[in-house]
Design a protein around this motif. Structure first.
Motif, mmCIF file in Angstrom:
data_model
loop_
_atom_site.group_PDB
_atom_site.id
_atom_site.type_symbol
_atom_site.label_atom_id
_atom_site.label_comp_id
_atom_site.label_asym_id
_atom_site.label_seq_id
_atom_site.Cartn_x
_atom_site.Cartn_y
_atom_site.Cartn_z
ATOM 1 N N TYR A 1 0.852 -1.195 0.000
ATOM 2 C CA TYR A 1 0.000 0.000 0.000
ATOM 3 C C TYR A 1 0.891 1.250 0.000
ATOM 4 O O TYR A 1 1.552 1.560 1.005
ATOM 5 C CB TYR A 1 -0.968 0.068 1.186
ATOM 6 C CG TYR A 1 -1.893 1.254 0.980
ATOM 7 C CD1 TYR A 1 -3.010 1.120 0.176
ATOM 8 C CD2 TYR A 1 -1.566 2.515 1.463
ATOM 9 C CE1 TYR A 1 -3.804 2.218 -0.124
ATOM 10 C CE2 TYR A 1 -2.343 3.618 1.169
ATOM 11 C CZ TYR A 1 -3.464 3.462 0.371
ATOM 12 O OH TYR A 1 -4.233 4.560 0.045
ATOM 13 N N SER B 1 0.730 -1.230 -5.384
ATOM 14 C CA SER B 1 0.254 0.142 -5.541
ATOM 15 C C SER B 1 1.412 1.076 -5.240
ATOM 16 O O SER B 1 2.444 0.672 -4.715
ATOM 17 C CB SER B 1 -0.926 0.435 -4.607
ATOM 18 O OG SER B 1 -0.524 0.334 -3.242
ATOM 19 N N LYS C 1 4.490 4.499 -9.813
ATOM 20 C CA LYS C 1 3.601 3.561 -10.517
ATOM 21 C C LYS C 1 4.219 3.163 -11.860
ATOM 22 O O LYS C 1 4.268 1.969 -12.210
ATOM 23 C CB LYS C 1 2.233 4.221 -10.726
ATOM 24 C CG LYS C 1 1.299 3.501 -11.707
ATOM 25 C CD LYS C 1 0.004 4.298 -11.865
ATOM 26 C CE LYS C 1 -0.720 3.915 -13.138
ATOM 27 N NZ LYS C 1 -1.234 2.533 -13.133
ATOM 28 N N GLU D 1 5.519 -0.646 -12.747
ATOM 29 C CA GLU D 1 4.887 -1.370 -13.857
ATOM 30 C C GLU D 1 5.922 -1.786 -14.894
ATOM 31 O O GLU D 1 5.869 -2.916 -15.422
ATOM 32 C CB GLU D 1 3.796 -0.506 -14.482
ATOM 33 C CG GLU D 1 2.543 -0.412 -13.618
ATOM 34 C CD GLU D 1 1.407 0.358 -14.262
ATOM 35 O OE1 GLU D 1 0.245 0.120 -13.885
ATOM 36 O OE2 GLU D 1 1.683 1.215 -15.131
ATOM 37 N N GLU E 1 0.170 -4.826 -13.011
ATOM 38 C CA GLU E 1 -0.636 -3.634 -12.804
ATOM 39 C C GLU E 1 -0.305 -3.042 -11.439
ATOM 40 O O GLU E 1 -0.182 -3.755 -10.437
ATOM 41 C CB GLU E 1 -2.129 -3.967 -12.852
ATOM 42 C CG GLU E 1 -3.011 -2.752 -12.592
ATOM 43 C CD GLU E 1 -4.486 -3.096 -12.460
ATOM 44 O OE1 GLU E 1 -5.299 -2.161 -12.353
ATOM 45 O OE2 GLU E 1 -4.824 -4.298 -12.439
ATOM 46 N N ARG F 1 -1.598 0.130 -8.893
ATOM 47 C CA ARG F 1 -2.612 1.150 -8.664
ATOM 48 C C ARG F 1 -1.999 2.385 -8.021
ATOM 49 O O ARG F 1 -1.137 2.286 -7.147
ATOM 50 C CB ARG F 1 -3.708 0.596 -7.755
ATOM 51 C CG ARG F 1 -4.584 -0.464 -8.410
ATOM 52 C CD ARG F 1 -5.620 0.140 -9.335
ATOM 53 N NE ARG F 1 -6.551 0.971 -8.601
ATOM 54 C CZ ARG F 1 -7.638 0.482 -7.960
ATOM 55 N NH1 ARG F 1 -7.895 -0.823 -7.977
ATOM 56 N NH2 ARG F 1 -8.448 1.292 -7.318
ATOM 57 N N VAL G 1 -2.534 5.228 -5.504
ATOM 58 C CA VAL G 1 -3.406 5.406 -4.335
ATOM 59 C C VAL G 1 -2.954 6.611 -3.513
ATOM 60 O O VAL G 1 -1.840 7.114 -3.666
ATOM 61 C CB VAL G 1 -3.414 4.139 -3.445
ATOM 62 C CG1 VAL G 1 -4.057 2.975 -4.175
ATOM 63 C CG2 VAL G 1 -2.009 3.785 -2.978
ATOM 64 N N GLU H 1 -11.744 5.259 -3.564
ATOM 65 C CA GLU H 1 -11.031 4.430 -4.540
ATOM 66 C C GLU H 1 -9.827 3.739 -3.897
ATOM 67 O O GLU H 1 -9.578 2.552 -4.134
ATOM 68 C CB GLU H 1 -10.565 5.297 -5.711
ATOM 69 C CG GLU H 1 -11.696 5.819 -6.596
ATOM 70 C CD GLU H 1 -11.200 6.785 -7.655
ATOM 71 O OE1 GLU H 1 -9.968 7.053 -7.696
ATOM 72 O OE2 GLU H 1 -12.024 7.293 -8.428
ATOM 73 N N SER H 2 -9.084 4.477 -3.078
ATOM 74 C CA SER H 2 -7.905 3.899 -2.431
ATOM 75 C C SER H 2 -8.295 2.850 -1.403
ATOM 76 O O SER H 2 -7.650 1.799 -1.286
ATOM 77 C CB SER H 2 -7.077 5.009 -1.773
ATOM 78 O OG SER H 2 -6.540 5.888 -2.750
ATOM 79 N N TYR I 1 -9.196 -0.330 -3.188
ATOM 80 C CA TYR I 1 -7.999 -1.107 -3.558
ATOM 81 C C TYR I 1 -7.481 -1.876 -2.357
ATOM 82 O O TYR I 1 -7.161 -3.066 -2.457
ATOM 83 C CB TYR I 1 -6.891 -0.182 -4.086
ATOM 84 C CG TYR I 1 -5.535 -0.861 -3.996
ATOM 85 C CD1 TYR I 1 -5.140 -1.784 -4.962
ATOM 86 C CD2 TYR I 1 -4.685 -0.646 -2.898
ATOM 87 C CE1 TYR I 1 -3.931 -2.451 -4.865
ATOM 88 C CE2 TYR I 1 -3.466 -1.305 -2.797
ATOM 89 C CZ TYR I 1 -3.095 -2.213 -3.768
ATOM 90 O OH TYR I 1 -1.909 -2.895 -3.642
#
Length: 370
Positions: free
Chosen positions: A146, A174, A181, A185, A191, A193, A195, A358-359, A362
């Protein structure tokens, strides 16, 4: 789920302790148990000591300043220690090395590598990744991340390959910065995210529960600078001249700001929160200074470093304020708001609530394996 969090939780740094607390509490708010794995690297512990090891001119200067303000600095030290002891649910065993963790790992269903620059190899004594923060000690259980930060805009060989190997077994990744990010990636092929910083997962009301109110009841301009204030220091002086409010400086740097009526050396995390919550307005160049101004609906101005100004897309403060529609609070930009300009906190909090949801979603999905 029984969840274990590993991050910088004990350093005597406002952002470090508050982000650790926020991640722990956010997981608990989702209905899961969460303990902070009490992992403390010795050289990091030394950096938080009241007196530093006298092995450099900087350490000697720090020790001289501490001696001069010993009473206040000792209160600050004790308040940081108390915050960890009283507010964080720590693992039963304390670890001081990755070897100890691998020899006797704590048992959880899910392991969370938390926020802050835990994945920046350059901040450690040996300039290598700290394997514990990459969860190399885990035998069974899901690994998730996180909002960790690499703290760099590029990661050359052999670091990229090392990180790819460590992260191959993670179930969810994330990052708190857009550049992080992109890097993760490209390195992992997974993937990642984007956050919020954990301190934004909680609301201002929740933070207010922890805040210790300052003794001062009259309006004041709070200044919190972690480096040379530059233009935002000038904005503080402008606000002082316009309003007549005194400047209260929360010591992020030990050098007193010209014109400060009071310099606060003894604030722990709870006092830090209280100073922001009760300020009439804030001038800062700290990311978390900006975060807690937002959390408590304080009018504020902030600044970016020269490097961030050159590449604002990679700046976490620019990224956050742009997302919330208030990037005009950054001093030194073409569209910087006037000193007297008001902030539309209704609009800001609508956008923040959406980003927070949204965070949190996740985090919930990563923990529960959705």
């Amino acid at each position: 789920m029984h969840t274990g969090l590993i991050t910088f939780h004990f350093a005597h740094h406002y952002g470090a302790q508050l982000q650790a607390y926020a991640t722990m509490r956010a997981i608990q708010e989702l209905g899961h148990d969460c303990q902070v794995i009490d992992f403390r690297l010795p050289h990091t512990t030394q950096s938080s000591a009241l007196f530093k090891k006298p092995d450099s001119v900087r350490a000697l200067a720090s020790n001289a300043h501490t001696a001069l303000h010993y009473g206040a600095m000792k209160r600050r030290y004790d308040r940081f220690e108390a915050f960890v002891a009283e507010q964080m649910d720590l693992s039963s065993k304390r670890y001081t090395s990755d070897e100890e963790l691998r020899r006797e790992p704590p048992a959880y269903d899910v392991y969370v590598a938390g926020s802050d620059q835990i994945w920046n190899p350059y901040i450690y004594a040996d300039k290598q990744f700290e394997p514990a923060f990459l969860l190399d000690f885990v035998r069974e259980g899901r690994k998730i991340a996180y909002a960790p930060s690499l703290g760099v805009s590029s990661l050359p060989q052999p670091y990229d390959g090392q990180l790819r190997d460590h992260l191959a077994s993670f179930s969810a990744l994330s990052a708190r910065e857009s550049r992080g990010k992109e890097l993760l990636e490209s390195i992992t092929g997974k993937e990642v995210r984007l956050v919020l910083d954990p301190t934004l997962l909680l609301t201002g009301e929740q933070w207010g529960e922890l805040a210790a109110a300052p003794a001062r009841k009259q309006p004041y301009i709070l200044c919190y600078f972690i480096s040379d204030p530059g233009e935002v220091g000038q904005r503080a002086q402008e606000l002082h001249q316009r309003t007549g409010w005194p400047i209260v400086q929360l010591a992020g740097i030990r050098r007193a700001l010209p014109g400060a009526e009071t310099v606060v050396f003894d604030a722990g995390p709870r006092e830090f929160l209280g100073l922001f919550q009760n300020a009439a307005c804030v001038c800062t160049n700290s990311f978390h200074g900006s975060v807690f101004s937002l959390q408590f609906d304080r009018p504020f101005f902030t600044a970016m470093s020269p490097k961030e100004k050159a590449e604002p897309a990679y700046s976490r403060i620019y990224s956050l304020l742009s997302r919330l529609g208030c990037a005009d609070r950054i001093v030194g930009m073409p569209d910087t708001a006037a000193a007297e300009a008001e902030m539309d906190y209704d609009a800001i909090h609508r956008k923040l609530a959406e980003a927070r949801a949204e965070s949190a979603e996740y985090l919930r999905g990563a923990i529960e394996g959705d």
